[in-house]
Design an enzyme around this catalytic site. Structure first.
Site, PDB file in Angstrom:
ATOM      1  N   HIS A   1       1.592   5.413  -2.278  1.00 13.16           N
ATOM      2  CA  HIS A   1       1.062   6.546  -3.103  1.00 13.16           C
ATOM      3  C   HIS A   1       2.202   7.043  -3.690  1.00 13.16           C
ATOM      4  CE1 HIS A   1      -3.000   6.742  -1.490  1.00 13.16           C
ATOM      5  NE2 HIS A   1      -2.601   6.012  -0.627  1.00 13.16           N
TER       6      HIS A   1
ATOM      7  N   GLU B   1     -10.923   4.564   6.588  1.00 10.37           N
ATOM      8  CA  GLU B   1     -10.028   4.950   7.274  1.00 10.37           C
ATOM      9  C   GLU B   1     -10.510   6.293   7.995  1.00 10.37           C
ATOM     10  OE1 GLU B   1      -7.115   6.570   4.336  1.00 10.37           O
ATOM     11  OE2 GLU B   1      -5.654   7.265   6.177  1.00 10.37           O
TER      12      GLU B   1
ATOM     13  N   HIS C   1       0.773  -1.323  -0.179  1.00 10.81           N
ATOM     14  CA  HIS C   1      -0.023   0.054   0.030  1.00 10.81           C
ATOM     15  C   HIS C   1       0.756   1.315  -0.133  1.00 10.81           C
ATOM     16  CE1 HIS C   1      -3.705   2.276   0.881  1.00 10.81           C
ATOM     17  NE2 HIS C   1      -3.025   3.065   1.180  1.00 10.81           N
TER      18      HIS C   1
ATOM     19  N   GLN D   1      -9.384   9.186  -5.233  1.00 14.01           N
ATOM     20  CA  GLN D   1      -9.157  10.131  -3.985  1.00 14.01           C
ATOM     21  C   GLN D   1     -10.137  11.056  -3.626  1.00 14.01           C
ATOM     22  OE1 GLN D   1      -5.713  11.011  -1.922  1.00 14.01           O
ATOM     23  NE2 GLN D   1      -7.557  10.811  -1.002  1.00 14.01           N
TER      24      GLN D   1
ATOM     25  N   ASP E   1       2.277   3.316   2.742  1.00 16.15           N
ATOM     26  CA  ASP E   1       1.377   4.265   2.527  1.00 16.15           C
ATOM     27  C   ASP E   1       1.862   5.479   2.135  1.00 16.15           C
ATOM     28  OD1 ASP E   1      -1.174   5.318   2.240  1.00 16.15           O
ATOM     29  OD2 ASP E   1      -1.480   5.602   4.461  1.00 16.15           O
TER      30      ASP E   1
ATOM     31  N   HIS F   1      -9.234   1.823  -0.066  1.00 11.57           N
ATOM     32  CA  HIS F   1      -9.139   2.368   1.094  1.00 11.57           C
ATOM     33  C   HIS F   1     -10.528   2.344   1.740  1.00 11.57           C
ATOM     34  CE1 HIS F   1      -5.724   4.228  -0.848  1.00 11.57           C
ATOM     35  NE2 HIS F   1      -5.508   5.098   0.434  1.00 11.57           N
TER      36      HIS F   1
ATOM     37  N   TRP G   1       0.792  13.889   3.426  1.00  5.36           N
ATOM     38  CA  TRP G   1       0.487  13.390   4.720  1.00  5.36           C
ATOM     39  C   TRP G   1       1.312  12.754   5.565  1.00  5.36           C
ATOM     40  CZ3 TRP G   1      -1.217  12.393  -0.418  1.00  5.36           C
ATOM     41  CH2 TRP G   1      -2.530  12.748  -0.564  1.00  5.36           C
TER      42      TRP G   1
END
Ligand code: FE2
Length: 423
Positions: free
Chosen positions: A59, A213, A57, A152, A309, A210, A315
Site C-alpha cells: 500500500h 482478510e 502486495h 478500501q 503489505d 483483498h 496498520w
C-alpha cells in the site's frame, strides 16, 4: 565486448562459481568460469546473485504515514481502516508522492525492484490514484510499480464506488482490486467479486483482490473468485490476497477448496508480517496465527507469493522494505523450516512474486533483464537467515544501489576479529 561480466557467483538454484555476462541491459550468457572481455568485471566473491526481490502486495499511498494523525492503539485491521479514514481528508498529493518516493529509495537499496501497490479509490477525488500514477512515472527507470484500483471502503458499500473504480482504470491503473469481505453482506461481497471480474475481463486487466482478510471461517469469497475466474476465462490472471479466513476454515471444506483454486489458476499472496499481527485479535488463548495455508496451497499446485503489505502506516508500525524479512517471518509462521520449505519462501519473494505480477524479462536466463541483487550470503537459506546485506543492486545492467560488505569486529583475545555470521 561485454558491458558487464559478473564472476564467481552462487545462484539461487545452488550452482556456484558461475559467471553472468551482460550485454545491452540483458543477460547474454550464464556459464561456469566464463572468460570474455568486458567493460566492467565484478567478482561476486562466491556470494549469491539473485534476480531482484519483488513485493506483490503493498500500500504505497499509505506508507510512511505512521502516527498521522495518530497511532493505531488497538492494532486491529478495523481501527487501521478507521484511522486511514481519518487521515484521508488531510492528505495532500505532494506529501503522498514524497513519502512514496522515499519508500522506493528504501526498496531499491534493499534490492526490491518490483512492487504491486493497491491504491485507495474510495474518495471520488481519486487523489491517491493520481499521486501514485505520478510516482509510477517517476520511478519507472529503476523500479516497476504496478497499481491496483482498491476500493478500501467497499465497492458497493461506498457511494459512487463503482464509478470511482471505472475512473481509476480509465486513468491507467493496471489491475482491478476488491475487498469482498468488507462489503455489507456476504451476498454483496459475492456480487462485488462478480462485477469486478467482469470489468477486468471487459478491459483485459489483471485482478488482485483483498479476499477474506478475516478470521471468520465462513468468509468464502475465494471460492467465488475461483468460480468467476473460470467462468470468464481469466485463468492465470487473478490473484487472491491475504485469504486469511482459510486459516480458520473447516478442514473438510478446505480439502474441496484447494483443488478448486488450483484448477482456476488463481494465485495467492500471503502477507506474513501483517497477518500475524492483525489476525487473531479477537481471540483470547489460543490465538490464531491467521496466515493462509501456504504449504498446503503450494502442495496443491497454487502459485503462492509473500507481500510486505504495510510499512509504517495505520496498520503496521514496523518494516523497512525488506522482503527477506517478509520471507523470514513467512517461514516461521508457516513452519516451513525444511530446506525445501525455506527455498520455497525465497521463491515467494522472487520468482513466484514476479509470476503473480506478470513481470516481463524477469529471471536468471539468457535474454532476461540484467537486474540482480548480490547478497552477502552464499545461498538462499543463508540469505533469509541473515536477512543478508544487499551488496550491489543492478537494474538492466546498471548499478542502482550499493551497501559495503558488513564485517563485525570482535575484540576478544585468541578469537578471530572479523565476524560475518557465515558458516
Ligand atoms: Fe493489503
Amino acid at each position: 565486448m561485454l558491458d558487464l561480466l559478473i564472476t564467481n557467483a552462487a545462484l539461487p538454484d545452488g550452482r556456484t562459481g558461475m559467471s553472468v555476462a551482460v550485454q545491452a541491459g540483458r543477460i547474454s550468457e550464464i556459464a561456469p568460469q566464463l572468460e570474455a572481455p568486458a567493460r566492467e568485471t565484478v567478482d561476486a566473491g562466491g556470494y549469491l546473485l539473485s534476480p531482484p526481490l519483488c513485493d506483490p502486495h503493498f500500500h504505497m499511498d499509505a506508507t510512511l504515514s505512521y502516527g498521522l494523525p495518530r497511532v493505531n492503539e488497538s492494532g486491529t485491521l478495523l481501527e487501521g481502516i478507521a484511522l486511514w479514514g481519518e487521515l484521508k481528508p488531510l492528505l495532500k498529493a505532494e506529501d503522498l508522492i514524497q513519502r512514496a518516493l522515499a519508500y522506493c529509495d528504501w526498496a531499491v537499496a534493499r534490492g526490491l525492484l518490483a512492487i504491486r501497490s493497491h491504491v485507495d479509490t474510495s474518495d471520488p477525488s481519486l487523489l491517491p490514484v493520481e499521486a501514485m500514477l505520478e510516482v509510477k512515472k517517476r520511478v519507472a527507470p529503476y523500479l516497476d510499480l504496478q497499481l491496483v484500483a482498491f476500493p478500501q471502503d467497499g465497492l458497493l458499500r461506498t457511494p459512487g464506488g463503482i464509478d470511482n473504480m471505472k475512473r481509476a482504470l480509465d486513468l491507467g491503473v493496471d489491475v482491478v482490486g476488491g475487498i469482498p469481505h468488507f462489503e455489507r453482506t456476504m451476498a454483496d461481497g459475492a456480487t462485488s467479486v462478480k462485477l469486478l471480474c467482469e470489468a477486468a475481463a471487459r478491459r483485459d486487466k489483471l485482478v488482485d483482490m483483498h479476499c477474506d482478510e478475516s478470521d471468520d471461517p465462513l468468509s468464502r469469497h475465494i471460492e467465488t473468485l475461483a468460480f468467476e475466474t473460470q467462468r470468464l476465462g481469466l485463468q492465470g490472471r487473478v490473484n487472491g490476497s491475504h485469504c486469511t479466513s482459510m486459516h480458520s476454515m473447516d478442514n473438510y471444506y478446505v480439502s474441496k477448496l484447494l483443488p478448486l483454486i488450483a484448477e482456476s489458476g488463481v494465485s495467492v499472496v500471503a502477507n506474513p508480517l501483517i497477518n500475524i499481527t492483525l489476525q487473531g485479535r479477537h481471540d483470547t488463548y489460543p490465538k490464531r496465527r491467521g496466515m493462509t495455508r501456504v504449504p498446503e496451497l503450494m502442495a496443491a499446485g497454487v502459485t503462492v507469493a509473500f507481500g510486505h503489505d504495510c510499512v509504517l502506516d495505520p496498520w503496521y508500525g514496523m518494516g523497512s522494505a525488506d522482503m527477506l524479512e517478509v520471507a523470514h517471518m513467512g517461514l516461521h509462521v508457516a513452519q516451513m523450516t525444511s530446506q525445501a520449505g525455506i527455498r520455497a519462501c525465497f521463491d515467494a519473494v522472487t520468482g513466484n512474486a514476479a509470476k503473480v505480477m506478470h513481470l516481463e524479462g524477469y529471471g536468471l536466463e539468457p535474454g532476461c533483464d540484467a537486474s540482480f541483487v548480490l547478497l552477502q550470503a552464499r545461498d538462499v537459506v543463508e540469505a533469509i537467515r541473515l536477512r543478508a546485506h544487499r551488496l550491489k543492486v543492478w537494474r538492466k545492467g546498471v548499478v542502482v544501489a550499493e551497501t559495503p560488505e558488513v564485517v563485525a569486529k570482535v575484540t576478544l583475545p585468541d578469537r578471530p576479529a572479523a565476524v560475518r555470521f557465515l558458516r
